[in-house]
Design a protein around this motif. Sequence first.
Motif, short mmCIF file in Angstrom:
data_model
loop_
_atom_site.label_atom_id
_atom_site.label_comp_id
_atom_site.label_asym_id
_atom_site.label_seq_id
_atom_site.Cartn_x
_atom_site.Cartn_y
_atom_site.Cartn_z
N SER B 12 -119.32 8.57 -51.98
CA SER B 12 -120.14 7.47 -51.47
C SER B 12 -120.82 7.81 -50.15
O SER B 12 -121.44 6.93 -49.55
CB SER B 12 -119.29 6.21 -51.30
OG SER B 12 -118.21 6.48 -50.42
N SER B 21 -124.63 0.96 -48.44
CA SER B 21 -124.16 0.18 -49.59
C SER B 21 -123.51 1.05 -50.66
O SER B 21 -123.04 0.52 -51.67
CB SER B 21 -125.34 -0.58 -50.21
OG SER B 21 -126.33 0.33 -50.63
N ARG B 24 -119.90 0.11 -51.90
CA ARG B 24 -119.87 -1.03 -52.83
C ARG B 24 -120.48 -0.66 -54.18
O ARG B 24 -119.94 -1.01 -55.24
CB ARG B 24 -120.62 -2.22 -52.21
CG ARG B 24 -120.65 -3.47 -53.10
CD ARG B 24 -121.16 -4.69 -52.36
NE ARG B 24 -120.25 -5.16 -51.33
CZ ARG B 24 -119.19 -5.93 -51.55
NH1 ARG B 24 -118.90 -6.33 -52.78
NH2 ARG B 24 -118.40 -6.30 -50.57
N GLU B 25 -121.59 0.08 -54.14
CA GLU B 25 -122.23 0.49 -55.41
C GLU B 25 -121.26 1.28 -56.28
O GLU B 25 -121.20 1.09 -57.49
CB GLU B 25 -123.47 1.37 -55.13
CG GLU B 25 -124.66 0.61 -54.56
CD GLU B 25 -125.80 1.56 -54.18
OE1 GLU B 25 -125.91 2.65 -54.77
OE2 GLU B 25 -126.57 1.19 -53.28
N ASP B 28 -118.32 -1.05 -57.54
CA ASP B 28 -118.79 -2.04 -58.51
C ASP B 28 -119.36 -1.40 -59.77
O ASP B 28 -119.39 -2.03 -60.82
CB ASP B 28 -119.91 -2.90 -57.87
CG ASP B 28 -119.35 -4.12 -57.15
OD1 ASP B 28 -118.20 -4.50 -57.44
OD2 ASP B 28 -120.07 -4.66 -56.29
N GLN B 67 -117.58 -0.32 -43.55
CA GLN B 67 -117.62 -0.30 -45.02
C GLN B 67 -116.29 -0.75 -45.60
O GLN B 67 -116.26 -1.45 -46.61
CB GLN B 67 -117.97 1.12 -45.50
CG GLN B 67 -119.43 1.48 -45.24
CD GLN B 67 -119.71 2.96 -45.51
OE1 GLN B 67 -118.92 3.83 -45.11
NE2 GLN B 67 -120.83 3.24 -46.15
N ASP B 70 -115.93 -4.46 -45.56
CA ASP B 70 -116.65 -5.07 -46.68
C ASP B 70 -115.96 -4.82 -48.03
O ASP B 70 -116.06 -5.65 -48.93
CB ASP B 70 -118.08 -4.50 -46.78
CG ASP B 70 -118.95 -4.94 -45.63
OD1 ASP B 70 -118.53 -5.85 -44.88
OD2 ASP B 70 -120.06 -4.37 -45.47
N CYS B 71 -115.31 -3.70 -48.19
CA CYS B 71 -114.96 -3.23 -49.53
C CYS B 71 -113.49 -2.89 -49.76
O CYS B 71 -113.13 -2.50 -50.88
CB CYS B 71 -115.79 -2.00 -49.90
SG CYS B 71 -117.55 -2.34 -50.01
N LEU B 74 -112.01 -4.88 -52.54
CA LEU B 74 -112.57 -4.47 -53.83
C LEU B 74 -111.87 -3.20 -54.33
O LEU B 74 -111.50 -3.09 -55.50
CB LEU B 74 -114.07 -4.21 -53.64
CG LEU B 74 -114.96 -4.02 -54.85
CD1 LEU B 74 -114.92 -5.22 -55.77
CD2 LEU B 74 -116.40 -3.73 -54.38
#
Lengths: 128, 408
Positions: B12, B21, B24-25, B28, B67, B70-71, B74
């Motif tokens: 990433s 991003s 996250r990309e 996800d 990051q 945010d993630c 996830l």
Amino acid sequence: MTRDAVSEALPAPLEPGATRRLPLGTVAGARSGDKGGTANIGVWARTHDAWSWLAHSLTVAELQRLLPETAGLTVTRHVLDNLHALNFVVDGLLGEGVASSTRFDPQAKAAGEWLRSRHVDIPETLLS
Amino acid sequence: MATSGALRIGNSSGFYGDRYSAVREMLDGGPLHVLTGDYLAELTMLILGRQRMKDPQRGYATTFLRQMRDCLALAKDHGVRIVSNAGGLNPAGLATALRELSAELGIDVHVARVEGDDLMLGGWGIAECLRAGADVVVTGRVTDASLVVGPAAAHFGWARDDWDALAGATVAGHVLECGAQATGGNYSFFTEIDARHPGFPVAEIDRDGSSVITKHAGSAGAVTVETVTAQLLYEIGEPRYAGPDVTTRFDTICLEQAGPDRVAVTQVRGEPPPETLKVSLNTLGGYRNQVTFVLCGLDIDAKAALVREQIEAALSARPPREIHWTLARTDHPDAAVEEEASAVLRCIVKDADPATIGRAFSGAAVEIALASYPGFHLTAPPDEASPVGVYSPTARASTLLRRQAPTS
């Protein structure tokens, strides 16, 4: 100064024939970059026949003719027959390294695209 | 050929500043076991070093921390383990910040770090952290491929002399380390693909170290023998690619298109690493400054000569250690566009003392603005002097680079 790598497994050369003067990038891709003060320029042929031509035509001397800024430097050519590719290592092109280099392209990011833009005599059999 | 049982490792980040991003990309966009991120380059190490000089708490890539804010949830939900070299010069500081973050967010994750004395290390420290159950591993400077070699070695239980497997994973790691450069980014034949927003790469690694390079379904870009070849050629030297864990024979790599956006990497051979390895030292080598003069129209050479003489005379009382001039003849005769009628003259100065080439230098360039060549102007106002890094390779024993301290 020029150097060729010690062991070179080269493909059989193409039969001689008619050529056209066109950018090297018509038949080859490239990627370049830096390691300290050294630049490397990797060049690959798009087809097997193009490799048979490239491996014999893009010598160290020819690279230095096409990229005169490398002419006074030690350039080593490594052959990667398995990848249909040549890797040119140019010692000292970038001075003391990326942060202190005074070159226009201090990390040699575009040296490969510069090389691809140079015009060379390409066999017509590769241009179909 | 990678099938079920393969370890899916995504990337990433290819440098500090890469697509924010992408974490996250990648989380996800499809299934992964491990998500890696490379944040360290030569220039980055210098920037982090300066930050750490100012504040001992700093010296790591703070973007990675944002990051994770945010993630991280996830990643935990998807069971994806994170391996990143964002620790830079201060992996302990980053690990502490991540533990505070996970406590704040109420996410139960095991954070581990690999310390490395600011040297470039191999993948075994990462492997030990993962075997001990870490969900997030942060390191300092490890070799680029280690972020992939470490997780694969841990997952498959490779031994330290499984040279071919380690070499295969090293190749996968080299393909992944620069993010989208493997998937159609910066690709010579970009006009043949959708290069607008390439997906980041994924390697499906098999037990024997062979792999399939791919990307998440539905992402743009391309994975072809040529996009992978391009990245294999990036920043390499001789075909024996030496690292602290294994020497990888780049002249044995076999690439084959195994499906749409799938390239199989097989037959890679490895050898024991050399006794000594090159290590890069980044040191402060003084300061630099530059000014760019625009020369338009007629008499370009004479205009360049005049301004050069004027600047060097103005600096003669305290001349800088180095002064370099380059004149790029970007001008075209009889041009209908002003920019295309203009050449560019750059003056670069270096000195140990920032004062010599700071205001004294920029002042010299500005003071001649009404007293030099006709059409005098600059591309940007002169700046303060900026620090210069000097890269000096030196040899260190490979064993030293393999010895490292995983810390939970």
